[in-house]
Every structure is written in structure tokens, then in C-alpha cells.
Design a protein around this motif. Structure first.
Motif, PDB file in Angstrom:
ATOM      1  N   ARG A 284      -9.253   0.323  -8.940  1.00 61.22           N
ATOM      2  CA  ARG A 284      -9.153  -0.661 -10.017  1.00 61.22           C
ATOM      3  C   ARG A 284      -8.255  -1.813  -9.602  1.00 61.22           C
ATOM      4  O   ARG A 284      -8.568  -2.976  -9.821  1.00 61.22           O
ATOM      5  CB  ARG A 284      -8.571  -0.014 -11.278  1.00 61.22           C
ATOM      6  N   LEU A 285      -7.130  -1.441  -8.984  1.00 59.25           N
ATOM      7  CA  LEU A 285      -6.207  -2.480  -8.538  1.00 59.25           C
ATOM      8  C   LEU A 285      -6.872  -3.349  -7.478  1.00 59.25           C
ATOM      9  O   LEU A 285      -6.726  -4.569  -7.469  1.00 59.25           O
ATOM     10  CB  LEU A 285      -4.946  -1.811  -7.986  1.00 59.25           C
TER      11      LEU A 285
ATOM     12  N   GLU B  40       0.833  -1.212   0.000  1.00 61.31           N
ATOM     13  CA  GLU B  40       0.000   0.000   0.000  1.00 61.31           C
ATOM     14  C   GLU B  40       0.869   1.264   0.000  1.00 61.31           C
ATOM     15  O   GLU B  40       0.648   2.197  -0.764  1.00 61.31           O
ATOM     16  CB  GLU B  40      -0.866  -0.037   1.266  1.00 61.31           C
TER      17      GLU B  40
ATOM     18  N   PHE C  69       2.592   1.677  -3.316  1.00 62.72           N
ATOM     19  CA  PHE C  69       1.651   2.112  -4.341  1.00 62.72           C
ATOM     20  C   PHE C  69       1.455   3.629  -4.241  1.00 62.72           C
ATOM     21  O   PHE C  69       1.545   4.354  -5.216  1.00 62.72           O
ATOM     22  CB  PHE C  69       0.310   1.399  -4.177  1.00 62.72           C
ATOM     23  N   ARG C  70       1.211   4.105  -3.024  1.00 63.06           N
ATOM     24  CA  ARG C  70       0.932   5.533  -2.849  1.00 63.06           C
ATOM     25  C   ARG C  70       2.162   6.386  -3.143  1.00 63.06           C
ATOM     26  O   ARG C  70       2.062   7.491  -3.651  1.00 63.06           O
ATOM     27  CB  ARG C  70       0.398   5.812  -1.447  1.00 63.06           C
TER      28      ARG C  70
ATOM     29  N   TRP D  26       0.200  -4.673 -10.360  1.00 61.42           N
ATOM     30  CA  TRP D  26      -0.436  -5.982 -10.227  1.00 61.42           C
ATOM     31  C   TRP D  26       0.639  -7.064 -10.145  1.00 61.42           C
ATOM     32  O   TRP D  26       0.591  -7.960  -9.316  1.00 61.42           O
ATOM     33  CB  TRP D  26      -1.379  -6.206 -11.399  1.00 61.42           C
TER      34      TRP D  26
ATOM     35  N   ARG E 127      -6.268   2.985  -7.424  1.00 61.97           N
ATOM     36  CA  ARG E 127      -6.199   2.034  -6.318  1.00 61.97           C
ATOM     37  C   ARG E 127      -7.445   1.147  -6.317  1.00 61.97           C
ATOM     38  O   ARG E 127      -7.387  -0.032  -6.010  1.00 61.97           O
ATOM     39  CB  ARG E 127      -6.073   2.804  -4.999  1.00 61.97           C
TER      40      ARG E 127
ATOM     41  N   ARG F  29      -9.102  -5.954  -8.839  1.00 62.23           N
ATOM     42  CA  ARG F  29      -8.334  -7.043  -9.420  1.00 62.23           C
ATOM     43  C   ARG F  29      -7.770  -7.971  -8.345  1.00 62.23           C
ATOM     44  O   ARG F  29      -7.805  -9.188  -8.465  1.00 62.23           O
ATOM     45  CB  ARG F  29      -7.190  -6.408 -10.212  1.00 62.23           C
TER      46      ARG F  29
ATOM     47  N   LEU G 254      -0.804   0.072 -13.827  1.00 61.04           N
ATOM     48  CA  LEU G 254      -1.641  -0.835 -13.057  1.00 61.04           C
ATOM     49  C   LEU G 254      -1.152  -2.273 -13.207  1.00 61.04           C
ATOM     50  O   LEU G 254      -1.072  -3.028 -12.244  1.00 61.04           O
ATOM     51  CB  LEU G 254      -3.092  -0.715 -13.531  1.00 61.04           C
TER      52      LEU G 254
END
Lengths: 180, 392
Positions: free
Chosen positions: B72-73, A18, A21-22, A51, B70, B76, A47
Motif C-alpha cells: 500500500r505504501l 526500507e 519500515f521493516r 508516508w 508495504r 502511494r 501508513l
């Protein structure tokens, strides 16, 4: 407090994911937007990158060169997309030539000339070896030699040499495309 | 001993340690060969740098949609967690709209018709309205008949309670200005300058709707309502379809009453609202949908259309004209409304005009830059287009 949250992140890969990501989303997106020329496509690719990170978070998040991993995988996906686009646009050019009844290949240089400068730079990047293109993008993103080395799994002392080589390669293709 | 290209390159970037730097600089003063090479390398590096930096122009300085990304992720990841090996989740852009279309139409059709689903319906109807790009005219009598059957279906009730989940991320909030709305929703909110009257901004929270498809239950429900001839693709069984709806910003201009304060959609009187001099502009990022790959979208879509009262043949004929992968199709009751394609905001949009108790109303929908806009209010075609043209 700081160390407690660090500890929690270390124990909990989801929390660390998290954070990453941020911290990195915007930067990766802007790099990929530059590379592909499309914000929407860049977001899709970013994305996809996150992922992949998510699926490998147990291994990758423990490693120290996390940003490097993201940029390597991200630019890789971006360059693949660029090459796919190049192939497509060649087909499209061929198709439009056909439609216009211009059988000769002479219209290709003319079409190239009309290509916007930015698309031209992308076309050049798509022709480079993958490592060269990645080096140039990461350098332009402001990564230090140590960070580039870590991202692309190189020895730090060889970054200068490989960068100079990548730039020579870029210039060669750039002049070739320009002169057409 | 001359200096390597790599060292000369590193010198430019300040990447040599101080010892090497001193000796390289010292050598360059004496050696013309190296110094010429240094100039070439520098010139080349500058060319590459300026060309690659030129790409920056495409790196638009719009606010980064981190929350939407976030989300969308998250969809998934969630789908992956719950459905690890059975299905490969798709997230490809080209399927997004199709799934918004197919699944939203089904869910909406089910939800509006179902009393305890009404609270949800308010939100679904928004999505429903927001997404239309192409319209299909349907016979209101046939739809009404169909909805009546759905309402009395006990199996539908069970289906909704067992298989559909709705999660709202946050609550509906009224904010003071469009900047705050932009920040909360993660999009750049635009303002119709020509709109008049008091202004209100409301941010609707993001929501996620997940449906576990149980084909046996759905077929059971279909035969209960006399539609056993509808056949859904068998590969849909066990699939999970989730629709992720990003936060929406609703701007209200004029005498809009208390609709924005009402947290319960069932509390507000729709017909009273439609008669007010109130213009509503809604802006949101396109919803995203995750669903398994390899499902016959046309077949699902045709079933939806039949559920809305079309004959099998009408559904097939219409379906052939639609690219379900990119279009959301919205049913418009025949006779009451008319829809036309218009140019709006530099893109193709759809304008629906109607009469409500003698008053003209319009609804204008378009998608630009992944943002869905719907503008609705009292007035005619010209009012709608003039307001849309004043957006900034």
C-alpha cells in the motif's frame, strides 16, 4: 559487510527507509491499535506516519532519534483520531437521546457507565494534553526516559517530573469520568 | 531538602543514577512526608499503567500484514513520484472499494474481451470474483454484443498497450500447508473443515495494475464502439489509477485437476473445470486502489454499467442504490444465475447460484476483517453455507 550496508543506507535514504519500515511497522501498529482500538484504523494511521517519514526521509533519517520521530508523529495522529471519534460519539449520543425522547442530560452518565472500560481509558487519553497522553503511551510502550526525551524533544531530567504530572492528570480525568 | 515528585517517579522506573538513588532511598527512610508522597505516586503510576496496559487486549495477535502494508505504501510512493504536484493521491479507506469497483470493472471488461489480454484476464477475473458484495443483473445478450464491439476495437488495443501496466510481484506457488500459505501471503489462512477430498494450497503473487487515463483515447475508443454518448468526468484526464492486489491464497479441495499447475490461465479448460467435484476457497486481503481525489465516482460507475449493456436510465437508477465508496458491484447475467444476500461467517455475504450443464454450482462471497473470501464449487445453497460454517 555490516559497515558496507550501513554505508549504503547512509548514502541511500530509500534503503534506510526500507529498513526502518521493516523494523518498526509492527511495533507502531500495535501501539496505535491500543490507542484507537481498531486494527484497521491503526494500520491506516501507521501508513500515514510512514508516508510522512518517507516525504521527510532526507532530513529525518539522518537524525539519531528516528524511532522517537515515528512514535511522536504516530501517537499524535492516533490522539487526533481519538479526539475526532470522541466528538463524533458525543454527537451520536445526543442524537440517540433525541431519538429516545430523553431530553435531559442525565442519560449521559448512564451511557458512560455502559462504556467499556477500554473505551473509557481512551476517552481519558483524548482529554489529556497532547504531551501528557504521548508520554503515557510511550512509557507504556517501554521507552526509556532518554528515548522519551528524544522523541518529545524534552530534557531527560524533566521526564520524571512530567510523567508524574501526566499521571496526576490522567487520574483526575479518570476519576471524574468514573464517578459520573 | 525534600525529594521532588519527578525524582520519586524516576526511582520507580529505575531511571536514577546510582548516586541519586542511594541518597533518595536514604532520605525516604527518614522522611515520612516524602515517603507518603512516594506511596501516592507509586499507586497512581500503577493505576495508569494497568489501565493503559488493559488496552493491550485490543492489540490483536494476528500476524502483522507487513507485506500488504508495504504494498500500500509502495503504491502511494509510486503515485507520488510520478504525479507529484498535479494530483493529491487519496488512500482513504472509504474510497478504496469504490476504485476497486469502478476501475476493476472497466479493466476487466476491457481485458476479458481482448485476445492478447487473456493471460491477464485470468488474474483480473479472480479479483473480479473476489470483490463482489452486491450484484447487478445484466442482460447477457447486451453484454455479449458490447464485448463483441470491444473485441474489434483497434483503439482499445492501443489503449491497453500504451496506458495499462501490470506488475506481478513473484510467481504463483504451490505450498504444502496452510501455515506456509499464511506466511507467504501475510494473512491467517482459514480452513473449511467440512471440505472433502485431496487438498492443495496455492499462493498467487501480489500484483499491481496501473492505468494512466488518457481521456481523448478513451472517448475515441467509446465512439468507435458506438458509445460516444458516454461521458467520463473531465478531471479524470491525466489521472493515474492503480489497483494493488495483495497475495491471494487459493485452497482447492477435491478433484481439481491440473488447474493449479497451469501457469497460463489460457491453457485450462474452464468448462471442464466447472464440471469437476472441486471446491475452491480463495482468501485475500482487500485490494487497495489509489486514484486522484475529486472525481465524480457515480459518473464513472454509471459509464461502466452502460459499457456492460445497461441503458443510461437503468444505470442511474441502479447507481442511486449503491454506495460506490464501499461496495463492489458485480454484474451477473440475468436468467442464468440468481443472487441473494445471506448471513455467513457472522457478516453479510452474497450467494450466487447457477446451473452449469445441468449441475448446480454456487459461489459465496463475503468480506470479514478486511479479508475477502470466495467459496465456490458444485452444490446448492445448503452445501455452500455448511462449508462456510465449517471454516476455522
Amino acid at each position: 559487510m555490516q559497515s558496507q550496508s550501513e554505508l549504503r543506507e547512509w548514502i541511500d535514504p530509500d534503503a534506510q527507509f526500507e529498513e526502518v519500515f521493516r523494523a518498526q511497522w509492527s511495533r507502531l501498529c500495535s501501539l496505535l491499535t491500543r490507542l484507537t482500538g481498531s486494527r484497521a484504523e491503526a494500520e491506516d494511521l501507521a501508513l500515514e506516519t510512514f508516508w510522512r517519514l518517507y516525504q521527510k526521509r532526507d532530513q529525518v533519517l539522518r537524525a539519531s532519534n528516528l524511532a522517537g520521530w515515528l512514535y511522536r508523529v504516530g501517537t499524535n495522529l492516533g490522539l487526533n483520531a481519538l479526539r475526532a471519534k470522541k466528538r463524533r460519539s458525543l454527537h451520536e449520543q445526543a442524537a440517540s437521546r433525541h431519538l429516545l425522547g430523553l431530553a435531559s442530560a442525565e442519560s449521559v452518565p448512564a451511557a458512560m457507565e455502559r462504556l467499556e472500560e477500554r473505551e473509557l481509558v481512551r476517552a481519558v487519553l483524548a482529554r489529556l494534553s497532547e504531551r501528557s497522553a504521548q508520554m503515557l503511551m510511550l512509557r507504556s510502550e517501554g521507552l526509556s526516559y532518554a528515548e522519551i526525551a528524544s522523541a518529545l524533544d524534552l530534557r531527560p531530567v524533566s521526564v520524571g517530573t512530567l510523567l508524574a504530572r501526566a499521571e496526576t492528570e490522567f487520574e483526575k480525568h479518570y476519576r471524574a469520568v468514573k464517578s459520573k | 531538602m525534600h525529594i521532588s515528585d519527578g525524582e520519586l517517579r524516576a526511582l520507580m522506573d529505575g531511571e536514577l543514577d546510582s548516586g541519586s538513588r542511594e541518597s533518595v532511598l536514604g532520605h525516604l527512610e527518614k522522611c515520612t512526608g516524602c515517603s507518603e508522597r512516594h506511596a501516592i505516586i507509586r499507586e497512581r503510576a500503577n493505576l495508569v499503567e494497568s489501565e493503559i496496559n488493559g488496552l493491550m487486549a485490543d492489540s490483536v495477535k494476528s500476524p502483522l500484514l507487513i507485506e500488504a502494508a508495504r504494498l500500500r505504501l509502495g503504491v502511494r510512493i509510486q503515485a507520488h513520484k510520478e504525479n507529484k504536484s498535479m494530483w493529491r493521491q487519496i488512500f482513504a479507506r472509504k474510497y478504496r472499494m469504490a476504485w476497486v469497483g469502478a476501475s476493476a470493472v472497466l479493466m476487466i471488461a476491457l481485458l476479458v474481451s481482448f485476445p492478447s489480454g487473456r493471460a491477464l484476464a485470468g488474474r483480473f477475473l479472480s479479483l473480479f470474483r473476489v470483490q463482489k458484495v452486491q450484484t447487478v443483473s445484466v442482460d447477457p445478450k447486451a453484454v455479449e454484443q458490447q464485448l463483441g464491439r470491444l473485441r474489434s476495437s483497434s483503439q482499445l488495443e492501443k489503449l491497453l498497450s500504451d496506458n495499462v501496466q501490470v506488475n506481478h510481484q513473484g510467481v504463483r506457488e504451490e505450498v504444502t500447508d496452510p501455515l506456509e500459505a499464511s506466511r507467504k501471503a501475510g494473512i491467517t489462512v482459514r480452513i473449511p473443515r467440512a471440505a472433502q477430498g485431496p487438498v492443495k494450497w496455492v499462493v498467487q503473487p501480489a500484483a499491481q495494475v496501473t492505468m494512466d487515463v488518457d481521456l481523448a483515447k478513451i472517448q475515441g475508443m467509446l465512439s468507435e464502439i458506438g458509445k460516444e454518448d458516454l461521458v467520463l468526468p473531465p478531471e479524470l484526464d491525466g489521472a493515474q489509477v492503480s489497483v494493488s492486489i495483495p497475495p491471494a491464497v487459493v485452497g482447492m479441495f477435491g478433484e481439481c485437476g491440473s488447474m493449479s499447475e497451469s501457469r497460463r490461465p489460457e491453457d485450462y479448460d474452464r468448462s471442464a473445470f466447472l464440471q469437476r467435484p472441486c471446491t475452491v476457497l480463495m482468501q485475500m486481503l482487500s485490494p487497495t486502489v489509489a486514484a486522484p481525489q475529486g472525481i465524480d465516482i457515480d459518473q464513472v460507475a454509471e459509464s461502466m454499467l452502460q459499457l456492460l449493456g445497461m441503458s443510461a436510465e437503468e444505470a442511474r437508477t441502479f447507481s442511486e442504490t449503491v454506495d460506490w465508496a464501499t461496495t463492489l458491484v458485480v454484474p451477473i447475467p440475468r436468467n442464468l444465475n440468481s443472487a441473494e444476500a445471506v448471513q455467513v461467517d457472522g457478516v453479510n455475504g452474497t450467494l450466487v447460484t447457477s446451473q452449469f450443464r445441468g449441475l448446480n454450482r454456487y459461489m459465496l462471497i463475503w468480506i470479514k476483517g478486511e479479508i475477502v473470501y470466495t467459496l465456490s464449487g458444485p452444490g446448492d445453497r445448503e452445501t455452500a453455507l455448511k462449508l462456510a460454517a465449517s471454516l476455522s
